[in-house]
Design a protein around this motif. Structure first.
Motif, mmCIF file in Angstrom:
data_model
loop_
_atom_site.group_PDB
_atom_site.id
_atom_site.type_symbol
_atom_site.label_atom_id
_atom_site.label_comp_id
_atom_site.label_asym_id
_atom_site.label_seq_id
_atom_site.Cartn_x
_atom_site.Cartn_y
_atom_site.Cartn_z
ATOM 1 N N LEU A 150 0.496 -0.961 -0.158
ATOM 2 C CA LEU A 150 -0.017 0.105 -0.004
ATOM 3 C C LEU A 150 0.539 1.135 0.172
ATOM 4 N N TYR A 151 1.692 1.224 0.619
ATOM 5 C CA TYR A 151 2.944 2.398 0.833
ATOM 6 C C TYR A 151 4.329 1.915 1.347
ATOM 7 N N ASP A 152 5.209 2.076 0.885
ATOM 8 C CA ASP A 152 6.238 1.937 1.159
ATOM 9 C C ASP A 152 7.401 3.170 1.661
ATOM 10 N N GLU A 153 7.263 4.600 2.018
ATOM 11 C CA GLU A 153 7.857 5.681 2.830
ATOM 12 C C GLU A 153 8.871 5.347 3.608
ATOM 13 N N GLN A 154 9.836 6.700 3.007
ATOM 14 C CA GLN A 154 10.645 7.039 3.844
ATOM 15 C C GLN A 154 11.155 8.430 4.379
ATOM 16 N N GLU A 155 11.192 8.722 5.880
ATOM 17 C CA GLU A 155 11.439 10.240 6.230
ATOM 18 C C GLU A 155 12.412 10.239 6.967
ATOM 19 N N ASN A 156 12.557 11.713 7.543
ATOM 20 C CA ASN A 156 13.423 11.935 9.160
ATOM 21 C C ASN A 156 12.362 12.374 9.492
ATOM 22 N N VAL A 157 12.260 11.373 10.754
ATOM 23 C CA VAL A 157 11.380 12.568 11.681
ATOM 24 C C VAL A 157 11.758 12.875 12.871
ATOM 25 N N LYS A 158 11.459 13.647 13.475
ATOM 26 C CA LYS A 158 11.564 14.740 14.931
ATOM 27 C C LYS A 158 10.741 13.355 15.769
ATOM 28 N N VAL A 159 11.934 12.985 16.743
ATOM 29 C CA VAL A 159 11.232 12.194 18.060
ATOM 30 C C VAL A 159 11.688 12.715 18.931
ATOM 31 N N GLN A 160 10.329 12.827 19.674
ATOM 32 C CA GLN A 160 10.633 13.632 21.236
ATOM 33 C C GLN A 160 10.739 12.257 22.353
ATOM 34 N N PHE A 161 11.704 12.547 22.917
ATOM 35 C CA PHE A 161 11.196 11.257 24.164
ATOM 36 C C PHE A 161 11.600 12.508 26.067
ATOM 37 N N ILE A 162 10.325 11.709 26.289
ATOM 38 C CA ILE A 162 9.695 12.310 27.300
ATOM 39 C C ILE A 162 9.133 11.582 28.674
ATOM 40 N N GLY A 163 10.256 11.528 29.697
ATOM 41 C CA GLY A 163 9.583 11.115 30.711
ATOM 42 C C GLY A 163 9.479 12.050 31.808
ATOM 43 N N PHE A 164 8.465 11.378 32.945
ATOM 44 C CA PHE A 164 7.755 12.713 33.652
ATOM 45 C C PHE A 164 7.087 11.392 34.685
ATOM 46 N N THR A 165 6.717 12.302 35.808
ATOM 47 C CA THR A 165 5.892 12.018 36.784
ATOM 48 C C THR A 165 4.618 12.419 37.403
ATOM 49 N N THR A 166 3.981 11.898 37.794
ATOM 50 C CA THR A 166 2.634 12.175 38.721
ATOM 51 C C THR A 166 2.611 12.064 39.882
ATOM 52 N N GLU A 167 1.423 11.648 40.633
ATOM 53 C CA GLU A 167 1.694 12.721 42.079
ATOM 54 C C GLU A 167 1.374 10.276 42.159
ATOM 55 N N SER A 168 1.038 9.962 41.073
ATOM 56 C CA SER A 168 0.511 7.939 41.104
ATOM 57 C C SER A 168 1.130 7.138 40.907
ATOM 58 N N ALA A 169 2.385 7.740 39.572
ATOM 59 C CA ALA A 169 2.881 7.047 38.917
ATOM 60 C C ALA A 169 4.342 7.502 37.817
ATOM 61 N N ARG A 170 4.536 6.816 37.293
ATOM 62 C CA ARG A 170 5.762 7.391 36.816
ATOM 63 C C ARG A 170 5.465 6.930 34.968
ATOM 64 N N TYR A 171 5.981 7.577 33.649
ATOM 65 C CA TYR A 171 6.363 7.661 32.617
ATOM 66 C C TYR A 171 7.033 8.414 31.608
ATOM 67 N N ASP A 172 7.698 6.939 30.541
ATOM 68 C CA ASP A 172 8.344 7.306 29.749
ATOM 69 C C ASP A 172 7.761 6.941 28.443
ATOM 70 N N PHE A 173 8.355 8.314 27.802
ATOM 71 C CA PHE A 173 7.228 8.049 25.601
ATOM 72 C C PHE A 173 8.196 8.408 24.902
ATOM 73 N N GLY A 174 7.857 8.271 24.055
ATOM 74 C CA GLY A 174 9.131 8.636 23.113
ATOM 75 C C GLY A 174 7.444 8.927 21.817
ATOM 76 N N ILE A 175 8.061 10.365 21.471
ATOM 77 C CA ILE A 175 7.071 10.942 20.770
ATOM 78 C C ILE A 175 7.601 10.849 18.991
ATOM 79 N N VAL A 176 6.522 10.951 18.279
ATOM 80 C CA VAL A 176 7.160 9.903 16.804
ATOM 81 C C VAL A 176 6.633 11.069 15.803
ATOM 82 N N TYR A 177 6.765 12.623 15.960
ATOM 83 C CA TYR A 177 6.459 13.906 14.588
ATOM 84 C C TYR A 177 6.481 13.148 13.060
ATOM 85 N N THR A 178 5.358 12.481 12.244
ATOM 86 C CA THR A 178 5.425 12.004 10.958
ATOM 87 C C THR A 178 4.747 13.201 9.961
ATOM 88 N N ASN A 179 4.863 13.138 8.801
ATOM 89 C CA ASN A 179 3.839 13.458 7.844
ATOM 90 C C ASN A 179 2.930 12.665 7.411
#
Length: 98
Positions: free
Chosen positions: A7-36
């Motif tokens: 269906l598609y076979d695309e390549q692109e250079n993307v921005k990736v943001q890694f964010i780690g944070f805590t709340t009162e009850s949990a810890r989170y570690d996310f990778g966010i890939v910004y793509t077209n």
């Protein structure tokens, strides 16, 4: 015999943001890939569980959706995560793809 129709076979250079944070009850570690791809909707990956989704700020406002996608049991944790995504992901205004 060709079993798959590509269906598609695309390549692109993307921005990736890694964010780690805590709340009162949990810890989170996310990778966010910004793509077209996918109308520019970011791919959010939980680095702890491997769960991922395409989600924008408007969709993140739906606490039940966030709770379901990342399989969060506590309503308060889902609400915190929803608020974080709503403030940190881009807004999208587009027509339905299908």
């Amino acid at each position: 015999m060709n079993l798959f129709e590509r269906l598609y076979d695309e390549q692109e250079n993307v921005k990736v943001q890694f964010i780690g944070f805590t709340t009162e009850s949990a810890r989170y570690d996310f990778g966010i890939v910004y793509t077209n791809m996918f109308f520019g909707k970011p791919l959010v990956i939980c680095m702890q569980t491997g769960r991922s989704t395409l989600i924008c700020a408007e969709e993140a406002e739906n606490v039940d959706h966030v709770k379901k996608v990342f399989q969060i049991k506590c309503d308060d944790e889902a609400s915190d995560l929803s608020l974080f995504f709503t403030k940190n992901l881009p807004t999208m205004t587009f027509d339905t793809q299908y």
